[in-house]
Design a protein around this motif. Structure first.
Motif, PDB file in Angstrom:
ATOM      1  N   GLY A 236       4.490 -42.345 -32.049  1.00  0.00           N
ATOM      2  CA  GLY A 236       3.977 -43.247 -31.027  1.00  0.00           C
ATOM      3  C   GLY A 236       4.793 -43.298 -29.758  1.00  0.00           C
ATOM      4  O   GLY A 236       4.633 -44.220 -28.946  1.00  0.00           O
ATOM      5  N   ALA A 237       5.654 -42.300 -29.532  1.00  0.00           N
ATOM      6  CA  ALA A 237       6.483 -42.287 -28.330  1.00  0.00           C
ATOM      7  C   ALA A 237       5.653 -41.906 -27.112  1.00  0.00           C
ATOM      8  O   ALA A 237       4.828 -40.996 -27.189  1.00  0.00           O
ATOM      9  CB  ALA A 237       7.626 -41.295 -28.498  1.00  0.00           C
ATOM     10  N   PRO A 238       5.840 -42.578 -25.972  1.00  0.00           N
ATOM     11  CA  PRO A 238       5.152 -42.179 -24.742  1.00  0.00           C
ATOM     12  C   PRO A 238       5.677 -40.836 -24.251  1.00  0.00           C
ATOM     13  O   PRO A 238       6.773 -40.409 -24.631  1.00  0.00           O
ATOM     14  CB  PRO A 238       5.485 -43.313 -23.766  1.00  0.00           C
ATOM     15  CG  PRO A 238       6.752 -43.899 -24.281  1.00  0.00           C
ATOM     16  CD  PRO A 238       6.703 -43.756 -25.769  1.00  0.00           C
ATOM     17  N   VAL A 239       4.924 -40.179 -23.361  1.00  0.00           N
ATOM     18  CA  VAL A 239       5.278 -38.830 -22.934  1.00  0.00           C
ATOM     19  C   VAL A 239       6.616 -38.795 -22.210  1.00  0.00           C
ATOM     20  O   VAL A 239       7.364 -37.816 -22.311  1.00  0.00           O
ATOM     21  CB  VAL A 239       4.158 -38.236 -22.050  1.00  0.00           C
ATOM     22  CG1 VAL A 239       4.032 -38.991 -20.735  1.00  0.00           C
ATOM     23  CG2 VAL A 239       4.410 -36.755 -21.793  1.00  0.00           C
ATOM     24  N   TYR A 240       6.989 -39.889 -21.497  1.00  0.00           N
ATOM     25  CA  TYR A 240       8.251 -39.834 -20.764  1.00  0.00           C
ATOM     26  C   TYR A 240       9.453 -39.831 -21.709  1.00  0.00           C
ATOM     27  O   TYR A 240      10.530 -39.352 -21.351  1.00  0.00           O
ATOM     28  CB  TYR A 240       8.358 -40.983 -19.753  1.00  0.00           C
ATOM     29  CG  TYR A 240       8.395 -42.376 -20.332  1.00  0.00           C
ATOM     30  CD1 TYR A 240       9.586 -42.928 -20.781  1.00  0.00           C
ATOM     31  CD2 TYR A 240       7.245 -43.148 -20.407  1.00  0.00           C
ATOM     32  CE1 TYR A 240       9.634 -44.203 -21.306  1.00  0.00           C
ATOM     33  CE2 TYR A 240       7.283 -44.437 -20.930  1.00  0.00           C
ATOM     34  CZ  TYR A 240       8.471 -44.957 -21.380  1.00  0.00           C
ATOM     35  OH  TYR A 240       8.501 -46.233 -21.902  1.00  0.00           O
ATOM     36  N   ILE A 241       9.297 -40.340 -22.937  1.00  0.00           N
ATOM     37  CA  ILE A 241      10.375 -40.250 -23.929  1.00  0.00           C
ATOM     38  C   ILE A 241      10.574 -38.791 -24.327  1.00  0.00           C
ATOM     39  O   ILE A 241      11.701 -38.286 -24.422  1.00  0.00           O
ATOM     40  CB  ILE A 241      10.042 -41.102 -25.177  1.00  0.00           C
ATOM     41  CG1 ILE A 241      10.101 -42.591 -24.840  1.00  0.00           C
ATOM     42  CG2 ILE A 241      11.014 -40.775 -26.313  1.00  0.00           C
ATOM     43  CD1 ILE A 241      11.496 -43.106 -24.567  1.00  0.00           C
ATOM     44  N   THR A 242       9.448 -38.103 -24.530  1.00  0.00           N
ATOM     45  CA  THR A 242       9.514 -36.694 -24.891  1.00  0.00           C
ATOM     46  C   THR A 242      10.160 -35.883 -23.782  1.00  0.00           C
ATOM     47  O   THR A 242      11.022 -35.025 -24.025  1.00  0.00           O
ATOM     48  CB  THR A 242       8.096 -36.160 -25.172  1.00  0.00           C
ATOM     49  OG1 THR A 242       7.473 -36.966 -26.174  1.00  0.00           O
ATOM     50  CG2 THR A 242       8.144 -34.722 -25.649  1.00  0.00           C
ATOM     51  N   VAL A 243       9.757 -36.145 -22.546  1.00  0.00           N
ATOM     52  CA  VAL A 243      10.326 -35.424 -21.405  1.00  0.00           C
ATOM     53  C   VAL A 243      11.806 -35.767 -21.240  1.00  0.00           C
ATOM     54  O   VAL A 243      12.623 -34.919 -20.869  1.00  0.00           O
ATOM     55  CB  VAL A 243       9.532 -35.753 -20.125  1.00  0.00           C
ATOM     56  CG1 VAL A 243      10.204 -35.149 -18.904  1.00  0.00           C
ATOM     57  CG2 VAL A 243       8.094 -35.250 -20.240  1.00  0.00           C
ATOM     58  N   ALA A 244      12.168 -37.024 -21.540  1.00  0.00           N
ATOM     59  CA  ALA A 244      13.553 -37.463 -21.344  1.00  0.00           C
ATOM     60  C   ALA A 244      14.525 -36.777 -22.296  1.00  0.00           C
ATOM     61  O   ALA A 244      15.744 -36.812 -22.070  1.00  0.00           O
ATOM     62  CB  ALA A 244      13.650 -38.976 -21.524  1.00  0.00           C
TER      63      ALA A 244
END
Length: 436
Positions: A236-244
């Motif tokens: 359930g992580a938002p995309v900016y967490i993945t990018v971060a």
């Protein structure tokens, strides 16, 4: 003064390249995952790319004379073409087969560029200078990658897809081409001459064993790259967490360039990286993954430095282009293995556990074959590496032959497909620019 200028130029090129690579590569898998691509489809997109990279490395290795007389010209041409091909990818998300072909062409040109840049470093510098320049290039690349990651995270959070993808890839194109312009002014030899004598068995075994160790580590690393974004999406992580993840990853890359020194340190880093990779699927809090990204990048630099160290020692025996081809091909062999394995493993967690196991196998092989750091006597380590080299050579030859056969099935339609690809890219870019 000339040598100092060469060092500064090559380090600066890595700085521009790091920013461009951090966006184009760092955003690609998350872009696919958040565009609805499952793990299987992501893996299928990567397979032709791995085959293409292996073939290019093989061609360059077998006949480096193709590039000797026009060495600098080919580097610059490939450098520019690579950046243009990567720019096209976000416009092809709705057409997976065409996207896969474009991604393959982008990586084929990237493979050639990487091989020739590595050969340029070996040609312009010698001995400890190669390691010194490589360390500074890695640090410069990681620093600019950090800047690129910050830009990527901000744009991903501030703009909706696919507008954010277009903006980021266009920015990466401009920065990447700036590096191409710098490369034109860098005192790279216009032509080089490679050794023609046959390679002695000891050098073949050392190079081949290093290729196997690196290929396994890159297989695990690519499996990590394929599965990490889908795992975070499941959490359930938002995309900016993945990018971060790339932000702390790049910080780890900067520090890692200066942490690991010598073969024992390299193998220690490999061991820690293997354990960290296997632990990722058991971390349920998405924000914790950002810290893990720092540690995995910090330790993975030991792998890169091990490869650079080995081939800096043997490049005068096998040739600078061939030594660089070995390094680059290990990444694509690892990518092919990771893509094929991930095609059959639908669970991101399974991918990550297996990735850690493959990295651990690579570490074990390094512990019993790298004579400078082996846990067995040096003579015994050489005997083991000879056995492993002979066995793995058969597997590599089979993979290479399979890659060639796969390429032949596409060759009759390649020219037409490439033409249609160019037309489709122009069509998509035009629609985007006019806002349709």
């Amino acid at each position: 003064m000339g040598n100092a200028l060469s060092k500064i130029s090559m380090i600066a090129e890595a700085f521009f390249a790091g920013f461009y690579v951090s966006i184009t590569r760092g955003l690609f898998i998350p872009m696919l995952a958040y565009s609805g691509y499952p793990v299987r489809d992501i893996s299928l997109v990567l397979v032709p790319t791995a085959v293409g990279g292996i073939l290019v490395s093989s061609i360059v290795y077998r006949d480096p004379r193709l590039f000797e007389s026009r060495f600098k010209r080919v580097i610059i041409s490939s450098h520019v073409l690579e950046r243009l091909m990567w720019f096209s990818l976000p416009f092809l998300l709705l057409s997976p087969p065409i996207l896969s072909l474009a991604y393959m062409l982008a990586n084929v040109s990237a493979a050639l560029t990487s091989i020739l840049i590595g050969a340029a470093v070996y040609s312009m510098f010698s001995g400890d200078e190669v390691i010194e320049v490589s360390i500074h290039r890695s640090a410069a690349s990681s620093l600019s990658s950090l800047l690129g990651s910050l830009v990527m995270t901000y744009v991903s959070a501030a703009y909706t897809a696919p507008s954010s993808y277009y903006l980021l890839y266009f920015t990466a194109l401009l920065v990447g081409l700036s590096g191409s312009m710098l490369l034109m002014m860098t005192p790279i030899p216009r032509s080089i001459s490679e050794p023609r004598s046959s390679v002695v068995e000891e050098v073949k075994i050392r190079s081949g064993t290093a290729l196997l160790i690196l290929s396994l580590m890159f297989a695990g690393s690519n499996m990590l790259g394929i599965a990490w974004s889908p795992l975070l999406k499941e959490l359930g992580a938002p995309v900016y967490i993945t990018v971060a993840l790339t932000i702390t990853g790049n910080v780890g890359g900067i520090l890692g360039s200066y942490v690991w020194r010598g073969y024992k340190a390299y193998i220690t880093a490999m061991l820690l990286n293997s354990l960290l990779t296997a632990a990722i699927p058991f971390i349920a809090v998405p924000t914790y993954h950002i810290a893990v990204s720092f540690l995995t990048s910090l330790t993975f630099l030991g792998v890169n430095l091990l490869g650079m160290h080995v081939f800096s020692e043997v490049n005068d025996r096998i040739g600078r282009i061939r030594a660089s081809a070995y390094l680059v091909s290990s990444n694509y062999i690892g990518l092919l293995a990771a893509s094929l394995i991930s095609t059959f493993l639908q669970s991101p967690s399974q991918n990550l556990i297996l990735a850690g196991s493959i990295k651990m196998l690579s570490t074990l092989i390094a512990l019993i074959t790298i004579q400078e750091a082996a846990i067995v006597p040096a003579k015994r380590a050489y005997e083991i590496s000879k056995i492993i080299y002979s066995t793995s050579l058969l597997g590599y030859s089979f993979t290479l032959q399979a890659s060639r056969e796969l390429l032949k099935t596409f060759i009759s339609a390649l020219a037409l497909t490439a033409l249609l690809l160019v037309l489709y890219i122009l069509y998509r870019v035009a629609l985007t620019l006019i806002g349709v």
